[in-house]
Design a protein around this motif. Sequence first.
Motif, PDB file in Angstrom:
ATOM      1  N   LYS A  96      -9.051  23.910  -6.078  1.00  0.00           N
ATOM      2  CA  LYS A  96      -7.664  24.634  -6.763  1.00  0.00           C
ATOM      3  C   LYS A  96      -7.204  25.442  -6.277  1.00  0.00           C
ATOM      4  CE  LYS A  96     -11.134  24.684 -11.360  1.00  0.00           C
ATOM      5  NZ  LYS A  96     -12.608  25.987 -11.919  1.00  0.00           N
ATOM      6  N   LEU A 126      -4.002  25.172  -5.290  1.00  0.00           N
ATOM      7  CA  LEU A 126      -2.747  24.807  -6.270  1.00  0.00           C
ATOM      8  C   LEU A 126      -1.787  25.918  -5.465  1.00  0.00           C
ATOM      9  CD1 LEU A 126      -4.159  25.385  -9.761  1.00  0.00           C
ATOM     10  CD2 LEU A 126      -3.087  23.554  -8.697  1.00  0.00           C
ATOM     11  N   GLU A 152       2.713  28.649 -15.930  1.00  0.00           N
ATOM     12  CA  GLU A 152       2.223  27.931 -16.322  1.00  0.00           C
ATOM     13  C   GLU A 152       1.877  27.765 -17.718  1.00  0.00           C
ATOM     14  OE1 GLU A 152      -2.674  27.127 -15.183  1.00  0.00           O
ATOM     15  OE2 GLU A 152      -1.422  28.986 -13.854  1.00  0.00           O
ATOM     16  N   GLU A 206      -0.575  27.516 -20.969  1.00  0.00           N
ATOM     17  CA  GLU A 206      -1.880  27.119 -21.912  1.00  0.00           C
ATOM     18  C   GLU A 206      -2.442  25.730 -22.116  1.00  0.00           C
ATOM     19  OE1 GLU A 206      -3.593  29.624 -22.588  1.00  0.00           O
ATOM     20  OE2 GLU A 206      -2.186  31.345 -21.634  1.00  0.00           O
ATOM     21  N   ALA A 207      -3.668  26.284 -21.081  1.00  0.00           N
ATOM     22  CA  ALA A 207      -4.837  24.675 -21.313  1.00  0.00           C
ATOM     23  C   ALA A 207      -4.802  24.246 -23.139  1.00  0.00           C
ATOM     24  CB  ALA A 207      -6.105  24.856 -20.978  1.00  0.00           C
ATOM     25  N   ARG A 260      -3.579  21.689 -13.695  1.00  0.00           N
ATOM     26  CA  ARG A 260      -2.756  22.298 -14.508  1.00  0.00           C
ATOM     27  C   ARG A 260      -1.338  21.898 -14.629  1.00  0.00           C
ATOM     28  NH1 ARG A 260      -7.283  24.271 -14.265  1.00  0.00           N
ATOM     29  NH2 ARG A 260      -8.265  26.126 -13.432  1.00  0.00           N
ATOM     30  N   GLU A 261      -1.293  22.425 -16.106  1.00  0.00           N
ATOM     31  CA  GLU A 261       0.454  22.099 -16.954  1.00  0.00           C
ATOM     32  C   GLU A 261       1.624  23.334 -16.192  1.00  0.00           C
ATOM     33  OE1 GLU A 261       0.809  19.654 -20.153  1.00  0.00           O
ATOM     34  OE2 GLU A 261       0.992  20.866 -20.343  1.00  0.00           O
ATOM     35  N   TYR A 262       2.454  23.283 -15.819  1.00  0.00           N
ATOM     36  CA  TYR A 262       3.472  24.377 -15.605  1.00  0.00           C
ATOM     37  C   TYR A 262       4.470  23.759 -16.565  1.00  0.00           C
ATOM     38  CZ  TYR A 262       0.190  25.409 -11.740  1.00  0.00           C
ATOM     39  OH  TYR A 262      -0.852  25.766 -11.592  1.00  0.00           O
ATOM     40  N   ARG A 312       2.032  18.160 -14.329  1.00  0.00           N
ATOM     41  CA  ARG A 312       0.978  18.200 -14.465  1.00  0.00           C
ATOM     42  C   ARG A 312       1.008  18.506 -12.441  1.00  0.00           C
ATOM     43  NH1 ARG A 312      -2.032  14.918 -19.141  1.00  0.00           N
ATOM     44  NH2 ARG A 312      -1.334  16.821 -20.993  1.00  0.00           N
TER      45      ARG A 312
END
Length: 184
Positions: free
Chosen positions: A74, A77, A100, A102-103, A116-118, A180
């Motif tokens: 992490k 990132l 970024e 939201e999960a 993590r998705e961007y 991701r």
Amino acid sequence: MKIKELSKIKGAFKYIGITSIVFLIILGLFFELSVSYQEANITKANMANMQKTIDEYNNLAIKINEETYRPVDKEQLDTVQTEILNNLAKNQLLLEKFSEKEAKKTNKKDTKISFREYDISFVGDWSKAITVVTNFTNTSDALITIEKIQISSDETNNTKSKDKINTNQTNNVKVDMVYRIYIK
């Protein structure tokens, strides 16, 4: 004479009985020793198999950690994102949006999100934009996947006045992308 012969027979029976008992005890000990030896060999084989498995796993772990395209910590990132944004600047592409996502919520309590998705949008010359998109996952050694991509002509730069058309910007494209970065 009968008593003497009877007593010799009783002595012989005692000797045979004692010898038989000793023989049975020795046979039992030999059997127990044999079983213990077999169990020791099985345990030794299991230990060798476990050590082989551990060695194979450690060798694979070393290989995986040396490979490119692997999940990152992490803490890495920000470094990966900086490499992506520097690549856009290096190719003279204009960053329009970067955020970024939201999960997604799941009902499973013990689900661990491993990425993590961007969301990113950038505009620039068609050939440079295609180069960035083609090499996007090669920007760093992190495991990155492109989940969604949309490439369109950049309408804002193509709607110049009819008298003055800037030929340098007519081949600009806009790239909207969701990607991701996978984490450990």
